[in-house]
Design a protein around this motif. Structure first.
Motif, PDB file in Angstrom:
ATOM      1  N   GLY A   1       1.620   7.738  -6.109  1.00  0.00           N
ATOM      2  CA  GLY A   1       0.466   8.569  -6.421  1.00  0.00           C
ATOM      3  C   GLY A   1      -0.835   7.810  -6.586  1.00  0.00           C
ATOM      4  O   GLY A   1      -1.854   8.406  -6.985  1.00  0.00           O
ATOM      5  N   GLY A   2      -0.840   6.521  -6.290  1.00  0.00           N
ATOM      6  CA  GLY A   2      -2.041   5.722  -6.440  1.00  0.00           C
ATOM      7  C   GLY A   2      -2.831   5.608  -5.150  1.00  0.00           C
ATOM      8  O   GLY A   2      -2.461   6.168  -4.116  1.00  0.00           O
ATOM      9  N   ARG A   3      -3.930   4.840  -5.224  1.00  0.00           N
ATOM     10  CA  ARG A   3      -4.792   4.645  -4.058  1.00  0.00           C
ATOM     11  C   ARG A   3      -4.992   3.155  -3.818  1.00  0.00           C
ATOM     12  O   ARG A   3      -5.223   2.391  -4.765  1.00  0.00           O
ATOM     13  CB  ARG A   3      -6.151   5.317  -4.259  1.00  0.00           C
ATOM     14  N   ALA A   4      -4.912   2.763  -2.549  1.00  0.00           N
ATOM     15  CA  ALA A   4      -5.056   1.350  -2.204  1.00  0.00           C
ATOM     16  C   ALA A   4      -5.426   1.228  -0.741  1.00  0.00           C
ATOM     17  O   ALA A   4      -5.226   2.156   0.053  1.00  0.00           O
ATOM     18  CB  ALA A   4      -3.766   0.598  -2.480  1.00  0.00           C
ATOM     19  N   PHE A   5      -5.972   0.077  -0.380  1.00  0.00           N
ATOM     20  CA  PHE A   5      -6.229  -0.233   1.014  1.00  0.00           C
ATOM     21  C   PHE A   5      -6.043  -1.735   1.215  1.00  0.00           C
ATOM     22  O   PHE A   5      -6.288  -2.523   0.300  1.00  0.00           O
ATOM     23  CB  PHE A   5      -7.632   0.209   1.453  1.00  0.00           C
ATOM     24  N   PRO A   6      -5.585  -2.161   2.401  1.00  0.00           N
ATOM     25  CA  PRO A   6      -5.335  -3.582   2.643  1.00  0.00           C
ATOM     26  C   PRO A   6      -6.609  -4.315   3.046  1.00  0.00           C
ATOM     27  O   PRO A   6      -7.494  -3.749   3.685  1.00  0.00           O
ATOM     28  CB  PRO A   6      -4.330  -3.561   3.794  1.00  0.00           C
ATOM     29  N   VAL A   7      -6.679  -5.589   2.676  1.00  0.00           N
ATOM     30  CA  VAL A   7      -7.789  -6.461   3.047  1.00  0.00           C
ATOM     31  C   VAL A   7      -7.188  -7.776   3.519  1.00  0.00           C
ATOM     32  O   VAL A   7      -6.584  -8.503   2.713  1.00  0.00           O
ATOM     33  CB  VAL A   7      -8.735  -6.707   1.851  1.00  0.00           C
TER      34      VAL A   7
ATOM     35  N   VAL B   1       0.842  -1.208   0.000  1.00  0.00           N
ATOM     36  CA  VAL B   1       0.000   0.000   0.000  1.00  0.00           C
ATOM     37  C   VAL B   1       0.869   1.248   0.000  1.00  0.00           C
ATOM     38  O   VAL B   1       0.592   2.215  -0.730  1.00  0.00           O
ATOM     39  CB  VAL B   1      -0.955  -0.013   1.207  1.00  0.00           C
ATOM     40  N   HIS B   2       1.937   1.231   0.789  1.00  0.00           N
ATOM     41  CA  HIS B   2       2.847   2.383   0.835  1.00  0.00           C
ATOM     42  C   HIS B   2       3.463   2.661  -0.539  1.00  0.00           C
ATOM     43  O   HIS B   2       3.530   3.824  -0.975  1.00  0.00           O
ATOM     44  CB  HIS B   2       3.946   2.127   1.865  1.00  0.00           C
ATOM     45  N   LEU B   3       3.910   1.608  -1.207  1.00  0.00           N
ATOM     46  CA  LEU B   3       4.523   1.794  -2.524  1.00  0.00           C
ATOM     47  C   LEU B   3       3.516   2.369  -3.524  1.00  0.00           C
ATOM     48  O   LEU B   3       3.859   3.228  -4.347  1.00  0.00           O
ATOM     49  CB  LEU B   3       5.071   0.457  -3.036  1.00  0.00           C
ATOM     50  N   ILE B   4       2.283   1.894  -3.456  1.00  0.00           N
ATOM     51  CA  ILE B   4       1.250   2.408  -4.351  1.00  0.00           C
ATOM     52  C   ILE B   4       0.995   3.887  -4.073  1.00  0.00           C
ATOM     53  O   ILE B   4       0.928   4.705  -5.005  1.00  0.00           O
ATOM     54  CB  ILE B   4      -0.037   1.583  -4.192  1.00  0.00           C
ATOM     55  N   GLU B   5       0.847   4.225  -2.808  1.00  0.00           N
ATOM     56  CA  GLU B   5       0.565   5.621  -2.452  1.00  0.00           C
ATOM     57  C   GLU B   5       1.758   6.517  -2.757  1.00  0.00           C
ATOM     58  O   GLU B   5       1.583   7.673  -3.185  1.00  0.00           O
ATOM     59  CB  GLU B   5       0.183   5.705  -0.978  1.00  0.00           C
TER      60      GLU B   5
END
Length: 256
Positions: free
Chosen positions: A55-61, A48-52
């Motif tokens: 500049g991207g958006r993500a959340f863990p599941v 998630v950190h690498l995505i953000e």
């Protein structure tokens, strides 16, 4: 505008390896990505950190697959994250990537085989079943298979579990095509990830593995992620019910 702006995606097994590469690529293309993982909180947070960071958006599941209640746990967290990120619990892209390996037929036990099928075959089936009502028309389902389904390799039980995924992909494409949903499978060959620890940090082994490919190098996670990104995009709208070999031409035959 990037190709997947406004889209949402679930990638199972997205904290490492090919799954991480797929999650990062879909996020880079504009999708809000649910990063599914089984138990490694640190790896999921890093993804998630690498995505953000990019500049991207993500959340863990978090949801361990292959156990009782796995799909319920997964979708409770998924829908909560989608609602927080978009205001609605809808999905555009499902990537069934999570998988485990197993011993060959000489060594595998009934218990290990049951676990293999539970994670590699049963979980994708019921994740897909649960996702279909949430999936927008024109959505994408992309399943990860393996080149081992077409090549005689030592991992017979693993190949069996992935062959079922290819059957699911073909037959489901016929069922959901009226909604404009495409269903395809992507089949990598040996790829340099921690699922194949014997290749990590070992250039000699990587060179040996690559020598069996038409393109003479070992596969990398990004090689597979790029194929998935194409299928997830509008450019892939007319491709469905297919098994896309993304192995660099693994074991196509002897060089003349």
């Amino acid at each position: 505008m990037t190709p997947l702006t406004g889209k949402t995606a679930l990638v199972t097994g997205a904290s490492r390896g090919i799954g991480q590469a797929i999650a990062r690529r879909l996020a880079a293309d504009g999708a809000l990505v649910a990063v599914h993982y089984g138990s490694n909180d640190r790896a999921a947070r890093q993804t998630v950190h690498l995505i953000e960071k990019d500049g991207g958006r993500a959340f863990p599941v978090r949801a361990e697959l292959g156990v009782a209640g796995d799909v319920d746990i997964l979708f409770a967290a998924l829908e909560m994250g989608l609602l927080a990120g978009t205001g609605q619990g809808r999905l555009d892209i499902l990537v069934n990537n999570a998988a485990i390996t197993a011993d060959s037929i000489e060594a595998i036990t009934p218990e290990a085989f049951d676990r293999l099928i539970a994670v590699n075959t049963k979980a994708p089936l019921f994740i897909t079943q649960r996702a279909l009502p949430l999936l927008n028309d024109g959505g994408r389902i992309i399943n990860l298979s393996a080149a081992a389904t077409r090549i005689a390799m030592p991992e017979q039980p693993y190949a069996m579990s992935k062959a079922a995924i290819e059957v699911l992909s073909r037959s489901l494409a016929q069922v959901v095509g009226e909604r404009g949903i495409t269903v395809n499978a992507v089949a990598p060959g040996p790829t340099v990830t921690d699922m194949n620890p014997w290749m990590l940090d070992n250039p000699e082994v990587q060179q040996l593995v690559g020598s069996g490919n038409a393109i003479p190098r070992a596969g990398r996670p990004a090689d597979v992620a790029d194929v998935v990104a194409f299928l997830a995009s509008e450019a892939g709208r007319w491709v469905t019910g297919q098994i896309i070999d993304a192995s660099g031409g693994c074991f196509l035959g002897p060089r003349i």
